[in-house]
Write a protein that holds these residues in place. Structure first.
Motif, PDB file in Angstrom:
ATOM      1  N   PHE A 268      33.612  25.304  -2.878  1.00  0.00           N
ATOM      2  CA  PHE A 268      32.685  26.432  -2.776  1.00  0.00           C
ATOM      3  C   PHE A 268      31.343  25.974  -2.192  1.00  0.00           C
ATOM      4  CE2 PHE A 268      29.623  29.534  -4.383  1.00  0.00           C
ATOM      5  CZ  PHE A 268      30.242  30.714  -4.016  1.00  0.00           C
ATOM      6  N   GLY A 269      30.826  24.871  -2.729  1.00  0.00           N
ATOM      7  CA  GLY A 269      29.584  24.339  -2.176  1.00  0.00           C
ATOM      8  C   GLY A 269      29.769  23.795  -0.773  1.00  0.00           C
ATOM      9  N   TRP A 270      30.923  23.149  -0.528  1.00  0.00           N
ATOM     10  CA  TRP A 270      31.187  22.594   0.801  1.00  0.00           C
ATOM     11  C   TRP A 270      31.303  23.701   1.845  1.00  0.00           C
ATOM     12  CZ3 TRP A 270      35.540  23.175   3.965  1.00  0.00           C
ATOM     13  CH2 TRP A 270      35.591  22.322   5.080  1.00  0.00           C
ATOM     14  N   LEU A 271      31.910  24.822   1.464  1.00  0.00           N
ATOM     15  CA  LEU A 271      32.063  25.923   2.407  1.00  0.00           C
ATOM     16  C   LEU A 271      30.723  26.539   2.779  1.00  0.00           C
ATOM     17  CD1 LEU A 271      35.245  27.698   0.972  1.00  0.00           C
ATOM     18  CD2 LEU A 271      35.083  26.346   3.066  1.00  0.00           C
ATOM     19  N   ILE A 272      29.805  26.605   1.808  1.00  0.00           N
ATOM     20  CA  ILE A 272      28.481  27.148   2.109  1.00  0.00           C
ATOM     21  C   ILE A 272      27.764  26.271   3.137  1.00  0.00           C
ATOM     22  CG2 ILE A 272      26.188  27.595   1.144  1.00  0.00           C
ATOM     23  CD1 ILE A 272      27.495  28.575  -1.349  1.00  0.00           C
ATOM     24  N   SER A 273      27.836  24.953   2.938  1.00  0.00           N
ATOM     25  CA  SER A 273      27.212  24.052   3.915  1.00  0.00           C
ATOM     26  C   SER A 273      27.978  24.045   5.230  1.00  0.00           C
ATOM     27  CB  SER A 273      27.136  22.633   3.340  1.00  0.00           C
ATOM     28  OG  SER A 273      28.429  22.161   2.997  1.00  0.00           O
ATOM     29  N   GLY A 274      29.321  24.189   5.161  1.00  0.00           N
ATOM     30  CA  GLY A 274      30.111  24.228   6.386  1.00  0.00           C
ATOM     31  C   GLY A 274      29.967  25.522   7.157  1.00  0.00           C
ATOM     32  N   ALA A 275      29.418  26.540   6.514  1.00  0.00           N
ATOM     33  CA  ALA A 275      29.231  27.820   7.193  1.00  0.00           C
ATOM     34  C   ALA A 275      28.183  27.750   8.292  1.00  0.00           C
ATOM     35  CB  ALA A 275      28.840  28.902   6.177  1.00  0.00           C
ATOM     36  N   VAL A 276      27.423  26.665   8.361  1.00  0.00           N
ATOM     37  CA  VAL A 276      26.398  26.526   9.392  1.00  0.00           C
ATOM     38  C   VAL A 276      27.018  26.645  10.781  1.00  0.00           C
ATOM     39  CG1 VAL A 276      24.747  24.928  10.435  1.00  0.00           C
ATOM     40  CG2 VAL A 276      24.857  25.161   7.949  1.00  0.00           C
ATOM     41  N   ILE A 287      22.958  32.416   5.897  1.00  0.00           N
ATOM     42  CA  ILE A 287      22.098  31.252   5.689  1.00  0.00           C
ATOM     43  C   ILE A 287      22.352  30.170   6.726  1.00  0.00           C
ATOM     44  CG2 ILE A 287      21.563  29.385   4.067  1.00  0.00           C
ATOM     45  CD1 ILE A 287      20.394  31.999   3.249  1.00  0.00           C
ATOM     46  N   GLY A 288      23.612  29.987   7.113  1.00  0.00           N
ATOM     47  CA  GLY A 288      23.945  28.948   8.078  1.00  0.00           C
ATOM     48  C   GLY A 288      23.279  29.165   9.420  1.00  0.00           C
ATOM     49  N   LEU A 308      17.758  22.928  -1.265  1.00  0.00           N
ATOM     50  CA  LEU A 308      17.635  23.119  -2.709  1.00  0.00           C
ATOM     51  C   LEU A 308      18.594  24.201  -3.202  1.00  0.00           C
ATOM     52  CD1 LEU A 308      16.167  22.424  -5.335  1.00  0.00           C
ATOM     53  CD2 LEU A 308      14.436  24.132  -4.742  1.00  0.00           C
ATOM     54  N   LEU A 309      18.753  25.260  -2.439  1.00  0.00           N
ATOM     55  CA  LEU A 309      19.658  26.339  -2.814  1.00  0.00           C
ATOM     56  C   LEU A 309      21.094  25.837  -2.911  1.00  0.00           C
ATOM     57  CD1 LEU A 309      20.317  29.366  -3.261  1.00  0.00           C
ATOM     58  CD2 LEU A 309      20.488  29.577  -0.764  1.00  0.00           C
ATOM     59  N   ILE A 310      21.541  25.074  -1.910  1.00  0.00           N
ATOM     60  CA  ILE A 310      22.906  24.552  -1.929  1.00  0.00           C
ATOM     61  C   ILE A 310      23.091  23.579  -3.084  1.00  0.00           C
ATOM     62  CG2 ILE A 310      24.565  23.161  -0.635  1.00  0.00           C
ATOM     63  CD1 ILE A 310      23.464  24.352   1.914  1.00  0.00           C
TER      64      ILE A 310
END
Length: 336
Positions: A268-276, A287-288, A308-310
């Motif tokens: 879940f956290g990895w997908l948020i960062s990978g959404a960039v 956000i990405g 910080l959010l991630i």
């Protein structure tokens, strides 16, 4: 239970502090002047110097960090150099789009990854297992930007089945904002036209983002099921004549998904960062995409706030994963 959650939250604070400190000093090492970015290309040296003094960029680095910590504690991340609006307001507006995309990708990865991993374990070292192992390795290895472009070329430009980019078709009014999730808001307000259009726009980005997750979840599920199939209770159940489909899906899978659940939480956290990358290619207003624009304009306040959010999301998901583990394993429930 409450004491456990409180203890985990307190332990997460030093981690978030270290993450924020590391990001802050790494950004300042990069040879880019945030004062110049804020002032604009046509600014004079005196105007840049005034902005540097106004925002405190002329102070020692450790003083700037202490000031920023105080601002972050008050959720005051300043103004974005890219949008010229408060960073908190931008994040609040864009976060639902990223969360909707991430949750759709995670749901897709879970719904496909767990059954595929189970099938691979049941047919161990046979052709379904071999095929699914190749697929799982390929899903992790394939670059998301290449896969996204290929999907756009095939389904959007050649077949014209799916929209090329965006979150909603131009000219279509968005649903009333209740949660910020277009699919949910469309259903709640009876906007079924917006629901269908938003779902079509969501398909390609969600498939792209979920590819690596499907491979990861299927591999961990396969390993867990293979290990459980060697347990004594499985041998005993087979000797008692329990049908294979009941044995696998009711008893074996429940005792095998602990490792997969851990990966789902981390994904879940990895997908948020990978959404960039995915949001940039599909022009998804989340956000990405916002972070990419901040990097291009040297907007360090946005980069720090998103980092910080991630980090907070990672910490919260890890706590939630431990609680879900306790639901599947009564032995862990006694330790909470």
């Amino acid at each position: 239970m409450f004491r456990y959650i409180l203890r985990r939250v307190l332990l997460a604070i030093p981690t978030l502090f270290g993450l924020l400190a590391l990001t802050f000093f790494m950004i300042r090492v990069v040879p880019a002047d945030p004062a110049t970015a804020l002032a604009g290309d046509s600014a004079t040296p005196s105007q840049i110097a005034e902005i540097r003094r106004q925002y405190g960029f002329d102070r020692p680095l450790h003083e700037q960090f202490v000031i920023y910590l105080g601002q972050a504690a008050r959720f005051d991340f300043g103004e974005s150099a890219y949008s010229r609006r408060p960073v908190v307001l931008d994040i609040k507006q864009r976060l639902p789009a990223t969360m909707e995309l991430t949750m759709a990708a995670l749901m897709l990865a879970t719904v496909l990854g767990i059954p595929l991993g189970t099938i691979a374990a049941v047919y161990h070292n046979r052709w379904p297992d071999m095929l699914l192992r190749v697929f799982s390795i390929g899903g992790v290895a394939i670059a998301s930007f290449w896969f996204a472009i290929e999907l756009q070329l095939l389904f959007s430009m050649q077949l014209d089945w799916m929209p090329l980019r965006g979150r909603l078709s131009s000219g279509l009014k968005p649903p009333a904002t209740l949660t910020g999730f277009f699919l949910l808001d469309s259903l709640l307000t009876g906007r079924f036209d917006a629901f269908r259009d938003a779902l079509r726009h969501l398909v390609l980005p969600a498939v792209t983002l979920s590819l690596g997750g499907i491979g990861t979840i299927s591999r961990f599920t396969r390993a867990g099921v293979l290990d459980t199939l060697q347990k004594d209770f499985v041998v005993y159940a087979r000797a008692q004549g329990v049908p294979s489909h009941i044995l696998i899906w009711k008893f074996v899978l429940r005792n095998s998904v602990v490792a997969a659940i851990t990966q789902i939480g981390l994904l879940f956290g990895w997908l948020i960062s990978g959404a960039v990358v995915v949001e940039t290619i599909f022009d998804w207003p989340g956000i990405g995409f916002y972070t990419v624009q901040a990097i291009l304009t040297a907007d360090y306040k946005v980069m720090l706030a998103v980092t910080l959010l991630i980090g907070v999301i990672y910490a919260g998901v890890n706590i939630l994963v431990d609680l879900v583990h306790a639901l599947f394993d009564p032995r862990l429930r006694e330790q909470l």
